[in-house]
Write a protein that holds these residues in place. Structure first.
Motif, PDB file in Angstrom:
ATOM      1  N   ILE A 116      -5.780   3.494  17.703  1.00 26.71           N
ATOM      2  CA  ILE A 116      -5.113   2.672  16.693  1.00 26.71           C
ATOM      3  C   ILE A 116      -3.670   3.126  16.501  1.00 26.71           C
ATOM      4  O   ILE A 116      -3.343   4.307  16.654  1.00 26.71           O
ATOM      5  CB  ILE A 116      -5.869   2.682  15.351  1.00 26.71           C
ATOM      6  CG1 ILE A 116      -5.707   4.033  14.646  1.00 26.71           C
ATOM      7  CG2 ILE A 116      -7.348   2.384  15.557  1.00 26.71           C
ATOM      8  CD1 ILE A 116      -6.118   4.003  13.173  1.00 26.71           C
ATOM      9  N   GLU A 174      -4.758   3.671   7.161  1.00 31.70           N
ATOM     10  CA  GLU A 174      -5.044   2.813   8.318  1.00 31.70           C
ATOM     11  C   GLU A 174      -6.194   3.397   9.147  1.00 31.70           C
ATOM     12  O   GLU A 174      -7.069   2.674   9.631  1.00 31.70           O
ATOM     13  CB  GLU A 174      -3.787   2.670   9.173  1.00 31.70           C
ATOM     14  CG  GLU A 174      -3.766   1.433  10.042  1.00 31.70           C
ATOM     15  CD  GLU A 174      -3.671   0.153   9.226  1.00 31.70           C
ATOM     16  OE1 GLU A 174      -4.093  -0.888   9.759  1.00 31.70           O
ATOM     17  OE2 GLU A 174      -3.207   0.182   8.058  1.00 31.70           O
ATOM     18  N   ARG A 221      -8.011  -4.939  16.441  1.00 32.92           N
ATOM     19  CA  ARG A 221      -8.955  -3.812  16.440  1.00 32.92           C
ATOM     20  C   ARG A 221     -10.385  -4.311  16.316  1.00 32.92           C
ATOM     21  O   ARG A 221     -11.294  -3.836  17.012  1.00 32.92           O
ATOM     22  CB  ARG A 221      -8.645  -2.863  15.275  1.00 32.92           C
ATOM     23  CG  ARG A 221      -7.467  -1.973  15.502  1.00 32.92           C
ATOM     24  CD  ARG A 221      -7.220  -1.082  14.309  1.00 32.92           C
ATOM     25  NE  ARG A 221      -5.787  -0.906  14.104  1.00 32.92           N
ATOM     26  CZ  ARG A 221      -5.212  -0.586  12.968  1.00 32.92           C
ATOM     27  NH1 ARG A 221      -5.954  -0.390  11.886  1.00 32.92           N
ATOM     28  NH2 ARG A 221      -3.914  -0.448  12.893  1.00 32.92           N
ATOM     29  N   ALA A 279     -10.657  -8.164   8.536  1.00 29.56           N
ATOM     30  CA  ALA A 279      -9.254  -7.894   8.861  1.00 29.56           C
ATOM     31  C   ALA A 279      -8.361  -8.027   7.629  1.00 29.56           C
ATOM     32  O   ALA A 279      -7.296  -7.400   7.546  1.00 29.56           O
ATOM     33  CB  ALA A 279      -8.780  -8.837   9.966  1.00 29.56           C
ATOM     34  N   THR A 318      -2.891  -5.264  15.956  1.00 31.26           N
ATOM     35  CA  THR A 318      -3.134  -5.669  14.575  1.00 31.26           C
ATOM     36  C   THR A 318      -4.552  -5.269  14.170  1.00 31.26           C
ATOM     37  O   THR A 318      -5.380  -4.906  15.002  1.00 31.26           O
ATOM     38  CB  THR A 318      -2.998  -7.192  14.426  1.00 31.26           C
ATOM     39  OG1 THR A 318      -4.042  -7.830  15.178  1.00 31.26           O
ATOM     40  CG2 THR A 318      -1.641  -7.666  14.917  1.00 31.26           C
ATOM     41  N   ARG A 319      -4.814  -5.376  12.879  1.00 35.77           N
ATOM     42  CA  ARG A 319      -6.171  -5.087  12.411  1.00 35.77           C
ATOM     43  C   ARG A 319      -7.182  -6.057  13.034  1.00 35.77           C
ATOM     44  O   ARG A 319      -8.280  -5.654  13.409  1.00 35.77           O
ATOM     45  CB  ARG A 319      -6.236  -5.162  10.882  1.00 35.77           C
ATOM     46  CG  ARG A 319      -5.622  -3.970  10.184  1.00 35.77           C
ATOM     47  CD  ARG A 319      -5.830  -4.043   8.680  1.00 35.77           C
ATOM     48  NE  ARG A 319      -5.474  -2.779   8.037  1.00 35.77           N
ATOM     49  CZ  ARG A 319      -5.660  -2.525   6.747  1.00 35.77           C
ATOM     50  NH1 ARG A 319      -6.183  -3.477   5.958  1.00 35.77           N
ATOM     51  NH2 ARG A 319      -5.324  -1.357   6.230  1.00 35.77           N
ATOM     52  N   TRP A 338      -9.439   2.962   7.107  1.00 35.61           N
ATOM     53  CA  TRP A 338      -9.846   1.555   7.172  1.00 35.61           C
ATOM     54  C   TRP A 338     -10.550   1.269   8.496  1.00 35.61           C
ATOM     55  O   TRP A 338     -11.598   0.620   8.538  1.00 35.61           O
ATOM     56  CB  TRP A 338      -8.607   0.671   7.020  1.00 35.61           C
ATOM     57  CG  TRP A 338      -8.891  -0.802   7.031  1.00 35.61           C
ATOM     58  CD1 TRP A 338      -9.098  -1.611   5.951  1.00 35.61           C
ATOM     59  CD2 TRP A 338      -8.985  -1.643   8.185  1.00 35.61           C
ATOM     60  NE1 TRP A 338      -9.332  -2.906   6.357  1.00 35.61           N
ATOM     61  CE2 TRP A 338      -9.274  -2.959   7.732  1.00 35.61           C
ATOM     62  CE3 TRP A 338      -8.875  -1.419   9.565  1.00 35.61           C
ATOM     63  CZ2 TRP A 338      -9.435  -4.038   8.605  1.00 35.61           C
ATOM     64  CZ3 TRP A 338      -9.045  -2.491  10.438  1.00 35.61           C
ATOM     65  CH2 TRP A 338      -9.319  -3.781   9.959  1.00 35.61           C
ATOM     66  N   SER A 339      -9.991   1.777   9.581  1.00 39.04           N
ATOM     67  CA  SER A 339     -10.545   1.501  10.911  1.00 39.04           C
ATOM     68  C   SER A 339     -11.911   2.149  11.088  1.00 39.04           C
ATOM     69  O   SER A 339     -12.825   1.553  11.684  1.00 39.04           O
ATOM     70  CB  SER A 339      -9.583   2.005  11.986  1.00 39.04           C
ATOM     71  OG  SER A 339      -8.313   1.391  11.852  1.00 39.04           O
TER      72      SER A 339
END
Length: 723
Positions: free
Chosen positions: A226, A278, A235, A30, A231-232, A281-282
């Motif tokens: 997302i 974002e 997720r 995270a 928040t990360r 990243w996910s």
């Protein structure tokens, strides 16, 4: 390096090495801010499991109802009764959309719908009653069944939250089901959150539904959404819960990382969409948590300007792409043109391959994951690898050849690994099973390159002379006590399906046909038949003598390894001794039939009571040692996979290296129309044309230089297919 950075680096390293990340290591991600490092690790994991391909599903979307009892604050799909012309599409509307998809080459029909609108709206209850149904799920089941029956397309259903009995009922009419978790953050369901007022979006409810689908053994698509306020860390918590479910049931076949897009007219119309970084990243973190094997997709229409970056972040699938219908959930986001997706995929060194709504792993384990009637439909659409058939051609049909080999073009470059593999085969080096499977996996420009390379090897080895023999086939009996599932030729004493009665022609008739063949210019007769329960070793000897008595000069090509084995057993002698006697009676060469697939896993399915692999090879070894040359065949396109083709080719090659007795290799595409296995819904409808091309080309490479001659069966391919 501080403690946080050290922890992140440790997590990435462990993931790169293929280790399962525990919750602590996963949650450490995270705080990861080195996006290039995350993407590189994710990409490496993806390439280890999916080195050659990125898939997509050609599908058509059917919005069965746009009413929903939930009120998600970002959704424009759901409507209220006063804004909907009708609560549900009619059967006629459903079938019209599905038929348009079938005509456009789709394999999947995706039913999208709101979650149990009858629990909220009287209009939904009234319209369902008029349609003869008590619930939306009941109507969905009926429409999915009709689509399968009338168009043959494979339903994938997004029914919303379901119980285990409901999932099991839907399994009977669908190849797969879908339910996005979206987020496990309970706070998003509280006042002010995007899921407030949406009871079916509570994480516990959705996780229970996904668990119910797992208990029902349903292949499921799930994922996260997302950018809706999570928040990360949240997720990652969502991904961990999905992984826990998958590890318990093995049912999540694909994971969608979907980015929120604000839509006019919703409560979140002014919310900011997540930026590209974002999303990347996910995707990368999801890959690290789930590992290389999980299929991970990001919808192509929601990031149409970032397609190369999505590949670089670790996806292996583009999701559904429809040539007919829009994305009703994101109507302002059109699908990228398939040509654009292919261009981006190939530029990344991958091949774009169409798939089915159910992934290959689940097709192979169909007895667990697919209802019997659904599996029959899946086989109609499936190629040997479990992906979607790329053409509608079938061996033995009058259909036109579906495509010419694609032009190679100046770009993209062929992967160096494929260059090296083909060069290795052309140099005469024995390939491994997996290397041969890799050759069988090529598509598009890679297919052209491989076929061109095989043709060049043919020219170098054999020149430009194409040979043939003038012969006559004489099938002396079609009565057979074996029950091979692929065979539409053999009959019992009374035909099982009463299409025609069995026959058993006399020696005099055989001699007359030999004489007729010779007078018409034939130099060879090929004799084979069923394994008649009354035949003995002496029967085969008498047939051989009769042929040579009728015309001593004619070449006698006769008796498969199965007939030889049967003759030896009934004569009470060894195979060696029986072959020696047959040769003395006039036998010149043997056909390499009854091979089908030289792998006992497949033989147990298609011909369990027939010779096994080692017995077939033993008969051929004996024939070669006695100076009797033979052909070698493969019958492909039924229930086997490319790994079985590879094993078959290597067993032929290895025996040839030992004896040198095979004169040619003959690929025989499975003709399915009257085969019992196909009529019972247990086989594919023969190979695709692409697979047929590959079988001839890969055989040329894999058997080089030990077998120089590759034959094409024009009676199965047609003259256009041979040319």
């Amino acid at each position: 390096m501080d403690a946080i950075t050290d922890s992140i680096a440790h997590s990435i390293t462990r993931a790169e090495q293929g280790e399962r990340l525990g919750p602590t290591d996963s949650l450490a991600l995270a705080d990861a801010t080195d996006l290039p490092a995350l993407m590189a690790a994710a990409r490496g994991l993806r390439d280890g499991a999916y080195p050659e391909t990125i898939t997509y599903s050609p599908k058509v979307f059917i919005p069965l109802t746009r009413l929903c009892r939930d009120v998600c604050h970002y959704c424009t799909f759901a409507r209220t009764p006063e804004k909907a012309a009708a609560a549900y599409l009619s059967a006629g509307e459903v079938l019209t959309i599905a038929e348009a998809g079938r005509a456009a080459g789709c394999h999947e029909v995706l039913f999208t719908l709101g979650d149990k609108p009858e629990l909220r709206y009287q209009a939904a209850r009234d319209e369902l009653a008029a349609l003869g149904h008590a619930s939306t799920l009941s109507y969905l089941i009926a429409m999915a069944q009709r689509v399968m029956d009338e168009t043959g397309l494979l339903p994938h259903v997004n029914p919303g939250v379901v119980s285990q009995p409901e999932a099991e009922a839907l399994k009977g009419v669908s190849a797969s089901q879908g339910l996005m978790l979206e987020s496990s953050a309970v706070r998003l369901t509280e006042p002010g959150g995007p899921h407030y007022g949406s009871p079916d979006k509570h994480p516990a409810v959705r996780l229970a539904s996904l668990a119910a689908a797992g208990a029902a053994r349903v292949p499921v698509t799930s994922g996260i959404l997302i950018g809706i306020g999570e928040t990360r860390r949240e997720r990652i918590e969502s991904l961990l819960l999905l992984r826990e479910l998958h590890e318990a049931h093995g049912h999540i076949q694909e994971l969608i990382i979907q980015n929120f897009t604000p839509k006019p007219g919703t409560k979140m119309q002014h919310a900011a969409a997540p930026d590209r970084e974002e999303l990347l990243w996910s995707i990368a973190v999801a890959r690290l948590i789930f590992g290389g094997d999980m299929s991970i997709q990001a919808p192509s229409n929601l990031s149409a300007n970032a397609l190369p970056a999505l590949i670089a972040a670790g996806i292996n699938d583009w999701g559904g792409v429809s040539p007919v219908t829009p994305d009703y959930v994101n109507p302002k986001e059109p699908w990228p043109q398939l040509a654009r997706i292919r261009q981006v995929t190939e530029a990344a060194g991958k091949q774009l391959v169409p798939r089915l709504p159910v992934y290959p792993h689940y097709v192979r384990a169909s007895g667990i994951w697919l209802d019997e009637q659904v599996y029959r439909r899946v086989l109609q659409h499936s190629d040997a690898a479990g992906y979607a058939r790329t053409d509608g051609w079938h061996p033995g049909s009058e259909a036109a050849i579906p495509f010419a080999l694609p032009a190679p073009g100046p770009a993209p470059a062929i992967k160096p690994a494929l260059h090296a593999l083909i060069d290795q085969a052309a140099s005469g080096v024995r390939l491994t099973e997996q290397q041969i499977v890799t050759l069988f996996s090529v598509h598009g420009r890679h297919l052209h390159y491989l076929c061109t390379a095989a043709d060049g090897l043919r020219a170098e080895t054999c020149g430009d002379t194409v040979t043939y023999v003038v012969n006559r086939n004489i099938n002396y009996t079609n009565i057979c006590y074996f029950g091979c599932g692929f065979c539409a030729f053999s009959k019992g004493r009374v035909a099982e399906n009463l299409r025609e009665r069995g026959y058993n022609i006399s020696l005099a008739d055989i001699q007359q046909r030999v004489t007729d063949a010779w007078e018409r210019g034939a130099t060879e007769v090929c004799l084979q038949g069923g394994i008649h329960p009354d035949y003995r070793g002496e029967t085969y000897l008498a047939i051989a003598r009769a042929v040579k008595q009728a015309r001593p000069e004619i070449h006698l090509h006769a008796f498969s390894p199965l007939e030889v084995s049967h003759g030896a057993r009934t004569a009470g002698v060894s195979v060696d001794e029986f072959l020696h006697t047959l040769k003395a009676a006039g036998l010149d060469t043997l056909p390499g039939t009854a091979a089908e697939i030289l792998d006992d896993e497949i033989r147990q399915i298609i011909c369990a009571d027939k010779l096994n692999t080692s017995d077939w090879l033993a008969v051929m070894r004996s024939a070669h040692r006695q100076g009797l040359t033979t052909t070698a065949t493969i019958m492909f396109g039924h229930v086997e996979r490319p790994i079985h083709w590879a094993r078959h080719l290597l067993r032929i090659r290895d025996l040839q290296a030992e004896t040198g007795g095979f004169t040619e290799f003959v690929p025989l595409p499975y003709v399915h129309m009257q085969a019992p296995l196909y009529k019972k819904g247990r086989s594919r409808p023969g190979p695709t044309f692409r697979e047929t091309l590959l079988m001839h080309a890969v055989a040329r490479l894999a058997l080089h230089p030990l077998i120089r001659n590759i034959q094409a069966s024009w009676v199965k391919l047609g003259m256009a297919g041979v040319m």
